[in-house]
Motif scaffolding. Structure first.
Motif, PDB file in Angstrom:
ATOM      1  N   ASN A  20      -0.792   8.046   1.139  1.00  0.00           N
ATOM      2  CA  ASN A  20      -0.960   6.661   1.553  1.00  0.00           C
ATOM      3  C   ASN A  20      -2.451   6.358   1.583  1.00  0.00           C
ATOM      4  N   ASP A  21      -2.877   5.480   0.712  1.00  0.00           N
ATOM      5  CA  ASP A  21      -4.314   5.257   0.567  1.00  0.00           C
ATOM      6  C   ASP A  21      -4.835   4.116   1.407  1.00  0.00           C
ATOM      7  N   TRP A  22      -3.993   3.541   2.247  1.00  0.00           N
ATOM      8  CA  TRP A  22      -4.464   2.471   3.117  1.00  0.00           C
ATOM      9  C   TRP A  22      -4.205   2.901   4.535  1.00  0.00           C
ATOM     10  N   GLN A  23      -5.243   3.269   5.195  1.00  0.00           N
ATOM     11  CA  GLN A  23      -5.061   3.803   6.533  1.00  0.00           C
ATOM     12  C   GLN A  23      -6.204   3.372   7.427  1.00  0.00           C
ATOM     13  N   ILE A  24      -5.896   3.334   8.705  1.00  0.00           N
ATOM     14  CA  ILE A  24      -6.923   3.110   9.706  1.00  0.00           C
ATOM     15  C   ILE A  24      -7.054   4.380  10.517  1.00  0.00           C
ATOM     16  N   GLN A  25      -8.253   4.761  10.773  1.00  0.00           N
ATOM     17  CA  GLN A  25      -8.488   5.944  11.592  1.00  0.00           C
ATOM     18  C   GLN A  25      -9.500   5.557  12.656  1.00  0.00           C
ATOM     19  N   THR A  26      -9.067   5.576  13.886  1.00  0.00           N
ATOM     20  CA  THR A  26      -9.992   5.191  14.946  1.00  0.00           C
ATOM     21  C   THR A  26     -10.953   6.340  15.258  1.00  0.00           C
ATOM     22  N   ARG A  27     -12.094   5.968  15.768  1.00  0.00           N
ATOM     23  CA  ARG A  27     -13.093   6.970  16.116  1.00  0.00           C
ATOM     24  C   ARG A  27     -12.679   7.657  17.414  1.00  0.00           C
ATOM     25  N   LEU A 111      -1.481  -4.702   7.191  1.00  0.00           N
ATOM     26  CA  LEU A 111      -1.144  -4.185   5.864  1.00  0.00           C
ATOM     27  C   LEU A 111      -1.338  -2.676   5.798  1.00  0.00           C
ATOM     28  N   CYS A 112      -2.378  -2.179   6.469  1.00  0.00           N
ATOM     29  CA  CYS A 112      -2.604  -0.729   6.482  1.00  0.00           C
ATOM     30  C   CYS A 112      -1.454  -0.029   7.198  1.00  0.00           C
ATOM     31  N   GLU A 113      -0.983  -0.635   8.285  1.00  0.00           N
ATOM     32  CA  GLU A 113       0.133  -0.023   9.006  1.00  0.00           C
ATOM     33  C   GLU A 113       1.410  -0.064   8.174  1.00  0.00           C
ATOM     34  N   ARG A 114       1.609  -1.145   7.439  1.00  0.00           N
ATOM     35  CA  ARG A 114       2.799  -1.283   6.599  1.00  0.00           C
ATOM     36  C   ARG A 114       2.789  -0.263   5.459  1.00  0.00           C
ATOM     37  N   GLY A 115       1.601  -0.061   4.859  1.00  0.00           N
ATOM     38  CA  GLY A 115       1.477   0.945   3.798  1.00  0.00           C
ATOM     39  C   GLY A 115       2.289   0.628   2.555  1.00  0.00           C
ATOM     40  N   ASP A 116       2.581  -0.634   2.305  1.00  0.00           N
ATOM     41  CA  ASP A 116       3.383  -1.023   1.146  1.00  0.00           C
ATOM     42  C   ASP A 116       2.474  -1.142  -0.076  1.00  0.00           C
ATOM     43  N   PRO A 117       2.722  -0.332  -1.119  1.00  0.00           N
ATOM     44  CA  PRO A 117       1.815  -0.359  -2.279  1.00  0.00           C
ATOM     45  C   PRO A 117       1.760  -1.708  -2.984  1.00  0.00           C
ATOM     46  N   ARG A 118       2.732  -2.590  -2.722  1.00  0.00           N
ATOM     47  CA  ARG A 118       2.672  -3.903  -3.371  1.00  0.00           C
ATOM     48  C   ARG A 118       1.464  -4.709  -2.881  1.00  0.00           C
ATOM     49  N   TYR A 119       0.941  -4.336  -1.708  1.00  0.00           N
ATOM     50  CA  TYR A 119      -0.199  -5.072  -1.163  1.00  0.00           C
ATOM     51  C   TYR A 119      -1.534  -4.393  -1.456  1.00  0.00           C
ATOM     52  N   ARG A 120      -1.506  -3.442  -2.361  1.00  0.00           N
ATOM     53  CA  ARG A 120      -2.715  -2.684  -2.684  1.00  0.00           C
ATOM     54  C   ARG A 120      -3.918  -3.598  -2.981  1.00  0.00           C
TER      55      ARG A 120
END
Ligand SMILES: [Zn+2]
Length: 220
Positions: A20-27, A111-120
């Motif tokens: 999954n190439d759309w992710q959020i990572q908190t500090r 969108l990052c949480e959804r992780g749907d590649p259609r929204y790349r």
């Protein structure tokens, strides 16, 4: 400090895992090596691990001592470490009022949480919009499976967004910008519905969102 491991794309291709190439990572607020709390303005090191089994990237923030004694070596020898950088920890301000989030940022997080590649492509456009507003900055970039991945850092919170470069063609840009404007205006449709099934809204380009969208997000 951009690093590209020789043979890295092959490593992941051969694993056959979807990342999954759309992710959020908190500090983190404490060292993820020794567990000690970070103090305000102290430097830290971040390693971005590609966890092929879990299909995601994992961020690890460590203190300078742990970096020297252990992680500097791991970063050099472990191919799963796809990116690394240094940062300065800023203690979060006391929670007095709810954080006012920019509309583009809220949508990007959804969108990052959804992780749907259609929204790349939409994810990428939103990240570029936020970069232009100086809400995000490119911290790192690396290549995986022939795709460029940008590591964006939130300038206030230190959160990290990994965003894949969709390699948009100029001819595709209009459509993506309209999609982003529509999402900003109408919100994200429920999961499972078709994001492209709303032809009636595609003619609208006069929104602020469309005006703010970058006209050429292609990078050199
Ligand atoms: Zn530590």
């Amino acid at each position: 400090m951009v690093r590209i491991h020789a043979g890295q794309p092959d490593f992941f291709l051969s694993q056959g895992h979807f990342m999954n190439d759309w992710q959020i990572q908190t500090r983190a607020s404490e060292c993820q090596g020794c567990g000690r709390r970070f103090s305000d303005r102290q430097p830290y090191h971040t390693l971005l691990w590609a966890d092929a089994d879990a299909g995601r990237y994992r961020r690890q923030d460590v203190c300078p001592e742990c970096w020297e004694t252990r992680y500097r070596q791991e970063a050099r020898t472990r191919p799963e470490v796809v990116s690394l950088w240094r940062g300065v920890y800023e203690a979060p301000p006391p929670p007095r009022e709810p954080i006012q989030r920019d509309a583009a940022e809220s949508l990007l997080r959804q969108l990052c949480e959804r992780g749907d590649p259609r929204y790349r492509s939409a994810v990428y456009i939103l990240a570029v919009m936020m970069e232009r507003k100086r809400l995000l900055r490119v911290k790192e970039q690396f290549w995986r499976d022939g795709c460029r991945i940008f590591v964006y850092e939130h300038t206030r919170t230190g959160d990290v967004f990994t965003v894949q470069d969709p390699a948009l063609k100029l001819s595709e840009l209009d459509e993506v910008q309209r999609e982003v404007a529509r999402l900003l205006e109408q919100g994200l449709p429920p999961a499972g519905s078709d994001p492209g099934s709303d032809p009636g809204a595609t003619g609208e380009t006069g929104t602020e969102a469309a005006m703010a969208a970058p006209d050429a997000p292609a990078r050199p």
